[in-house]
Design a protein around this motif. Structure first.
Motif, PDB file in Angstrom:
ATOM      1  N   THR A   9      -5.479  18.175 -10.858  1.00 15.72           N
ATOM      2  CA  THR A   9      -6.556  19.117 -10.545  1.00 15.72           C
ATOM      3  C   THR A   9      -6.491  19.453  -9.060  1.00 15.72           C
ATOM      4  OG1 THR A   9      -8.088  17.285 -10.136  1.00 15.72           O
ATOM      5  CG2 THR A   9      -8.083  18.244 -12.356  1.00 15.72           C
ATOM      6  N   GLY A  10      -6.988  20.619  -8.722  1.00 13.22           N
ATOM      7  CA  GLY A  10      -7.000  21.043  -7.329  1.00 13.22           C
ATOM      8  C   GLY A  10      -6.181  22.296  -7.127  1.00 13.22           C
ATOM      9  N   LYS A  33      -1.148  14.223  -8.416  1.00 14.00           N
ATOM     10  CA  LYS A  33      -2.044  14.919  -9.356  1.00 14.00           C
ATOM     11  C   LYS A  33      -3.511  14.704  -9.001  1.00 14.00           C
ATOM     12  CE  LYS A  33      -2.199  11.091 -12.684  1.00 14.00           C
ATOM     13  NZ  LYS A  33      -1.829  10.637 -14.044  1.00 14.00           N
ATOM     14  N   ASN A  34      -3.809  13.651  -8.250  1.00 12.71           N
ATOM     15  CA  ASN A  34      -5.188  13.405  -7.837  1.00 12.71           C
ATOM     16  C   ASN A  34      -5.632  14.361  -6.735  1.00 12.71           C
ATOM     17  OD1 ASN A  34      -5.383  11.150  -9.597  1.00 12.71           O
ATOM     18  ND2 ASN A  34      -4.353   9.872  -8.092  1.00 12.71           N
ATOM     19  N   ASP A  35      -4.648  15.034  -6.124  1.00 11.82           N
ATOM     20  CA  ASP A  35      -4.954  15.950  -5.024  1.00 11.82           C
ATOM     21  C   ASP A  35      -4.685  17.412  -5.370  1.00 11.82           C
ATOM     22  OD1 ASP A  35      -5.290  13.909  -2.642  1.00 11.82           O
ATOM     23  OD2 ASP A  35      -3.491  13.292  -3.716  1.00 11.82           O
ATOM     24  N   TYR A  36      -3.744  17.654  -6.288  1.00 12.55           N
ATOM     25  CA  TYR A  36      -3.286  19.020  -6.563  1.00 12.55           C
ATOM     26  C   TYR A  36      -3.060  19.233  -8.056  1.00 12.55           C
ATOM     27  CZ  TYR A  36      -2.094  18.070  -1.712  1.00 12.55           C
ATOM     28  OH  TYR A  36      -2.161  17.661  -0.409  1.00 12.55           O
ATOM     29  N   ARG A 243       1.111  15.346   1.625  1.00 13.01           N
ATOM     30  CA  ARG A 243      -0.345  15.434   1.709  1.00 13.01           C
ATOM     31  C   ARG A 243      -0.792  15.864   3.105  1.00 13.01           C
ATOM     32  NH1 ARG A 243      -0.281  10.366  -0.816  1.00 13.01           N
ATOM     33  NH2 ARG A 243      -0.903  10.404  -3.004  1.00 13.01           N
ATOM     34  N   ASP A 244      -0.222  15.227   4.112  1.00 10.33           N
ATOM     35  CA  ASP A 244      -0.641  15.523   5.483  1.00 10.33           C
ATOM     36  C   ASP A 244      -0.423  16.993   5.826  1.00 10.33           C
ATOM     37  OD1 ASP A 244      -1.348  12.885   5.830  1.00 10.33           O
ATOM     38  OD2 ASP A 244       0.465  12.335   6.941  1.00 10.33           O
TER      39      ASP A 244
END
Length: 247
Positions: A9-10, A33-36, A243-244
């Motif tokens: 999600t995201g 997947k927890n971020d995007y 991520r960064d």
């Protein structure tokens, strides 16, 4: 239509695999997947798209990815490409710069003939025709790691590579030879990160300099003591770099 895996999600993050790969080459990135919202296609002739005839140009590969994203109604997205996939994402970012939010060029370059690769394109082509793709795939994949016997990466590459067709393997080599993305780098307008590994035997440092100098405002992260597949050798570090940059 390209086969794909879509999880998370995201904001959308599209990941394009490299030579002899497929959507499962991103196994160690699936924690993102927890971020995007991760969209991981298999290119034509590879992975779950092995039933398709592979294009012999980088541009047609790029267009096929756009066709998939149009089908999924994804207009704007972050984009990450590895190796041959890095050539494809450069082409995508130059073709439709307004659709790319941020770009990551990982273990790749803008000169398709790959100067200073561990072997020439023609040597790879000749070996595939003489010895068969299975044997050549094993030897090529070994060069992607500092120690191919360490960890799960090499086995994953072999499993995914078994799905590739000989037609796709040869068509991709043709596509590299015909492609030169240097003049299009000026057309890439989005924030761009170049990721390179210090022991990469496929794309040398000169290729990285061309990318960074050619894409306005781009920056580079170097992963030390890894080879071509550092996303498998040091996945936690690689994923944090991603991520960064995206955040």
């Amino acid at each position: 239509m390209l086969s794909y895996k879509k999880i998370g999600t995201g904001y959308p993050l599209v990941l394009i695999h490299g030579y002899l790969g497929g959507q499962s080459m991103w196994k160690f990135q699936e924690e993102l997947k927890n971020d995007y919202d991760l969209i991981m296609p298999s290119l034509a002739g590879y992975g779950e798209s092995s039933h398709m005839v592979a294009p012999s140009t980088i541009k047609e590969n790029a267009n096929q990815v756009f066709e998939l994203l149009d089908y999924l109604q994804i207009d704007k997205f972050n984009l990450l490409g590895h190796s041959m996939g890095g050539m494809i994402v450069q082409e995508m970012a130059a073709l439709y710069p307004e659709r790319i939010n941020k770009l990551i060029c990982f273990g790749t370059g803008s000169i398709g003939v790959l100067p200073n690769r561990f072997e020439t394109i023609n040597e790879s082509r000749t070996k595939i025709k003489k010895f068969g793709l299975s044997k050549v795939r094993q030897e090529i994949a070994k060069t992607w790691f500092i120690d191919y016997l360490e960890g799960e990466g090499y086995t994953l590459c072999l499993e995914e590579g078994e799905k590739a067709t000989t037609q796709a393997a040869l068509a991709s080599l043709d596509a590299w030879e015909q492609w030169d993305g240097r003049q299009k780098l000026k057309d890439i307008k989005c924030p761009t990160l170049v990721i390179w590994s210090s022991k990469d035997r496929s794309y040398d440092w000169t290729q990285q300099e061309i990318l960074v100098n050619g894409i306005t405002g781009s920056k580079i992260e170097i992963i030390q003591n890894c080879a071509h597949n550092s996303h498998m050798e040091k996945p936690e570090l690689f994923n944090q770099i991603v991520r960064d940059f995206l955040n």
